[in-house]
Design a protein around this motif. Structure first.
Motif, PDB file in Angstrom:
ATOM      1  N   GLN A  81       0.862  -1.195   0.000  1.00  0.00           N
ATOM      2  CA  GLN A  81       0.000   0.000   0.000  1.00  0.00           C
ATOM      3  C   GLN A  81       0.896   1.243   0.000  1.00  0.00           C
ATOM      4  N   TYR A  82       1.330   1.641  -1.176  1.00  0.00           N
ATOM      5  CA  TYR A  82       2.328   2.704  -1.313  1.00  0.00           C
ATOM      6  C   TYR A  82       1.710   4.094  -1.440  1.00  0.00           C
ATOM      7  N   GLY A  83       0.390   4.205  -1.476  1.00  0.00           N
ATOM      8  CA  GLY A  83      -0.248   5.501  -1.672  1.00  0.00           C
ATOM      9  C   GLY A  83      -0.738   6.141  -0.386  1.00  0.00           C
ATOM     10  N   GLU A  84      -0.945   7.429  -0.436  1.00  0.00           N
ATOM     11  CA  GLU A  84      -1.595   8.115   0.689  1.00  0.00           C
ATOM     12  C   GLU A  84      -3.043   7.656   0.800  1.00  0.00           C
ATOM     13  N   VAL A  85      -3.663   7.455  -0.348  1.00  0.00           N
ATOM     14  CA  VAL A  85      -4.973   6.823  -0.432  1.00  0.00           C
ATOM     15  C   VAL A  85      -4.799   5.583  -1.296  1.00  0.00           C
ATOM     16  N   ASN A  86      -5.257   4.433  -0.798  1.00  0.00           N
ATOM     17  CA  ASN A  86      -5.135   3.184  -1.541  1.00  0.00           C
ATOM     18  C   ASN A  86      -6.527   2.603  -1.745  1.00  0.00           C
ATOM     19  N   TYR A  87      -7.029   2.709  -2.975  1.00  0.00           N
ATOM     20  CA  TYR A  87      -8.320   2.081  -3.248  1.00  0.00           C
ATOM     21  C   TYR A  87      -8.048   0.758  -3.961  1.00  0.00           C
ATOM     22  N   VAL A  88      -8.312  -0.343  -3.263  1.00  0.00           N
ATOM     23  CA  VAL A  88      -8.090  -1.681  -3.809  1.00  0.00           C
ATOM     24  C   VAL A  88      -9.380  -2.479  -3.675  1.00  0.00           C
ATOM     25  N   ASN A  89      -9.876  -2.968  -4.797  1.00  0.00           N
ATOM     26  CA  ASN A  89     -11.084  -3.786  -4.801  1.00  0.00           C
ATOM     27  C   ASN A  89     -10.779  -5.088  -5.538  1.00  0.00           C
ATOM     28  N   VAL A  90     -10.477  -6.129  -4.779  1.00  0.00           N
ATOM     29  CA  VAL A  90     -10.090  -7.403  -5.393  1.00  0.00           C
ATOM     30  C   VAL A  90     -11.285  -8.107  -6.023  1.00  0.00           C
ATOM     31  N   ASP A  91     -12.490  -7.644  -5.739  1.00  0.00           N
ATOM     32  CA  ASP A  91     -13.670  -8.250  -6.347  1.00  0.00           C
ATOM     33  C   ASP A  91     -13.952  -7.691  -7.740  1.00  0.00           C
ATOM     34  N   ALA A  92     -13.274  -6.619  -8.107  1.00  0.00           N
ATOM     35  CA  ALA A  92     -13.454  -6.037  -9.444  1.00  0.00           C
ATOM     36  C   ALA A  92     -12.694  -6.874 -10.470  1.00  0.00           C
ATOM     37  N   SER A  93     -13.269  -7.017 -11.640  1.00  0.00           N
ATOM     38  CA  SER A  93     -12.616  -7.802 -12.697  1.00  0.00           C
ATOM     39  C   SER A  93     -11.327  -7.148 -13.159  1.00  0.00           C
ATOM     40  N   SER A  94     -11.249  -5.829 -13.016  1.00  0.00           N
ATOM     41  CA  SER A  94     -10.164  -5.059 -13.615  1.00  0.00           C
ATOM     42  C   SER A  94     -10.137  -3.678 -12.975  1.00  0.00           C
ATOM     43  N   THR A  95      -9.029  -2.987 -13.152  1.00  0.00           N
ATOM     44  CA  THR A  95      -8.978  -1.606 -12.689  1.00  0.00           C
ATOM     45  C   THR A  95      -9.843  -0.720 -13.572  1.00  0.00           C
ATOM     46  N   SER A  96     -10.000  -1.103 -14.833  1.00  0.00           N
ATOM     47  CA  SER A  96     -10.903  -0.348 -15.717  1.00  0.00           C
ATOM     48  C   SER A  96     -12.327  -0.372 -15.190  1.00  0.00           C
ATOM     49  N   GLU A  97     -12.743  -1.505 -14.621  1.00  0.00           N
ATOM     50  CA  GLU A  97     -14.076  -1.592 -14.018  1.00  0.00           C
ATOM     51  C   GLU A  97     -14.183  -0.615 -12.850  1.00  0.00           C
ATOM     52  N   ILE A  98     -13.127  -0.514 -12.062  1.00  0.00           N
ATOM     53  CA  ILE A  98     -13.122   0.412 -10.923  1.00  0.00           C
ATOM     54  C   ILE A  98     -13.251   1.853 -11.401  1.00  0.00           C
ATOM     55  N   ILE A  99     -12.529   2.198 -12.469  1.00  0.00           N
ATOM     56  CA  ILE A  99     -12.603   3.570 -12.987  1.00  0.00           C
ATOM     57  C   ILE A  99     -14.037   3.896 -13.400  1.00  0.00           C
ATOM     58  N   TYR A 100     -14.712   2.940 -14.027  1.00  0.00           N
ATOM     59  CA  TYR A 100     -16.118   3.201 -14.398  1.00  0.00           C
ATOM     60  C   TYR A 100     -16.989   3.345 -13.157  1.00  0.00           C
ATOM     61  N   ASP A 101     -16.714   2.535 -12.130  1.00  0.00           N
ATOM     62  CA  ASP A 101     -17.468   2.674 -10.883  1.00  0.00           C
ATOM     63  C   ASP A 101     -17.274   4.075 -10.287  1.00  0.00           C
ATOM     64  N   MET A 102     -16.069   4.600 -10.402  1.00  0.00           N
ATOM     65  CA  MET A 102     -15.821   5.944  -9.890  1.00  0.00           C
ATOM     66  C   MET A 102     -16.589   6.976 -10.715  1.00  0.00           C
ATOM     67  N   ILE A 103     -16.614   6.799 -12.014  1.00  0.00           N
ATOM     68  CA  ILE A 103     -17.370   7.709 -12.884  1.00  0.00           C
ATOM     69  C   ILE A 103     -18.847   7.714 -12.498  1.00  0.00           C
ATOM     70  N   THR A 104     -19.410   6.544 -12.268  1.00  0.00           N
ATOM     71  CA  THR A 104     -20.829   6.467 -11.908  1.00  0.00           C
ATOM     72  C   THR A 104     -21.073   6.987 -10.497  1.00  0.00           C
ATOM     73  N   HIS A 105     -20.090   6.817  -9.615  1.00  0.00           N
ATOM     74  CA  HIS A 105     -20.234   7.342  -8.261  1.00  0.00           C
ATOM     75  C   HIS A 105     -20.482   8.848  -8.287  1.00  0.00           C
ATOM     76  N   PHE A 106     -19.830   9.529  -9.219  1.00  0.00           N
ATOM     77  CA  PHE A 106     -19.994  10.980  -9.327  1.00  0.00           C
ATOM     78  C   PHE A 106     -21.035  11.377 -10.392  1.00  0.00           C
ATOM     79  N   ASN A 107     -21.787  10.377 -10.863  1.00  0.00           N
ATOM     80  CA  ASN A 107     -22.838  10.633 -11.857  1.00  0.00           C
ATOM     81  C   ASN A 107     -22.294  11.364 -13.086  1.00  0.00           C
ATOM     82  N   ASP A 108     -21.119  10.932 -13.533  1.00  0.00           N
ATOM     83  CA  ASP A 108     -20.452  11.603 -14.652  1.00  0.00           C
ATOM     84  C   ASP A 108     -20.586  10.852 -15.979  1.00  0.00           C
TER      85      ASP A 108
END
Length: 311
Positions: free
Chosen positions: A112-139
């Motif tokens: 965990q090398y970051g000041e903020v570490n967002y790790v979701n091992v249940d996500a298929s990919s980091t690309s999936e996480i990025i889309y989840d972040m986009i939807t979180h902000f309704n973007d």
């Protein structure tokens, strides 16, 4: 999830320069999450300087290119590292020169090398996480076809075209949402699968030179003389890691390429956890897709024995 996304976005809002990194030997998800995040942030914050850096992979040039960034830009920059479990694997070690470092990843959290570490091992990919972040902000309304193309390819890459067991209903829902954007997904998928005709004789070599035992363990060993014979770079040889994946009763396989300084071993399995073995040998990765580098072929034999013992 929500808390980390808010912290990440707060950091982006506070910094005028954002530099996005990914891992060495980049794959489609590394490209998709990094460049997809870059494009999304450029659309959301058009007045900010958003860069993407790191070594390139010729077979993935169709996905996009990285930027040349001067050292002095890091002094006051926010650094975001995508799809990278541990710090030594970050492409371009200048990441540590940033004013702040954040991590977005889906690999097991070994570092965990970051000041903020967002790790979701249940996500298929980091690309999936990025889309989840986009939807979180309704973007969803501000992203475009290019963001959708990049994230879609990242998801396709890390799910093996939705064949791997990390494909979830949520993954399929996101893929369906991304396909609503106006990009030629068939063209993109074809580009991902295409290989230079000069590489195909090597595929024949792999099919004729794998070793498979009765337990369902297989190994492929690519030595320096084989690379020279087929006029291949090590990264080109690695494109064929799944050439033998369709063998009946195959359970675990390792594809090893002598890269000169070390031997890079890509380990795959069908439902059997193998990242514990990779960790024991100094590597890591996903339960069914991991990698490790070993110093010589004797050490490779030890790795192969350990993998076979899983069966």
């Amino acid at each position: 999830m929500a808390k980390e996304f808010e912290l990440i976005m707060d950091r982006v809002k506070e910094n005028e320069t954002v530099i996005i990194h990914r891992h060495v030997r980049p794959d489609p998800d590394a490209y998709g999450s990094q460049l997809g995040l870059q494009r999304y942030l450029q659309l959301k914050f058009p007045d900010k300087a958003i860069y993407a850096v790191g070594e390139t992979e010729a077979s993935l040039d169709f996905m996009g290119t990285t930027d040349n960034v001067n050292d002095d830009l890091y002094k006051d920059a926010l650094v975001i590292v995508c799809d990278t479990a541990n710090a030594p694997r970050i492409s371009d070690q200048r990441y540590q020169d940033g004013a702040h470092v954040l991590k977005i990843d889906h690999h097991p959290a070994t570092d965990q090398y970051g000041e903020v570490n967002y790790v979701n091992v249940d996500a298929s990919s980091t690309s999936e996480i990025i889309y989840d972040m986009i939807t979180h902000f309704n973007d969803q309304s501000i992203i475009d076809a290019e963001v959708a193309r990049l994230l879609y390819l990242g998801i396709v890459g890390d799910t093996g075209r939705f064949l791997f067991n990390n494909t979830t209903p949520h993954t399929m829902h996101i893929a369906a949402e991304l396909l609503k954007y106006d990009f030629d997904h068939m063209k993109a998928l074809n580009q991902m699968a295409e290989k230079d005709p000069r590489l195909l004789p090597f595929q024949g070599y792999v099919l004729q030179n794998f070793e498979l035992n009765e337990q369902g363990f297989a190994k492929v060993q690519i030595t320096q003389d084989v690379l020279e014979q087929y006029e291949l770079e090590p990264n080109e040889a690695s494109l064929f890691v799944n050439t033998i994946a369709d063998i009946r009763d195959l359970k675990i396989w390792v594809f090893a390429v002598d890269e000169g300084n070390d031997i890079r071993c890509r380990i795959r399995s069908k439902g059997i956890v193998i990242n514990d073995v990779a960790n024991d040998f100094g590597g890591g990765g996903h339960p069914n897709a991991s990698g490790v580098s070993v110093r010589d072929w004797n050490r490779f034999d030890e790795l192969a024995t350990a993998l076979n013992n899983k069966l």
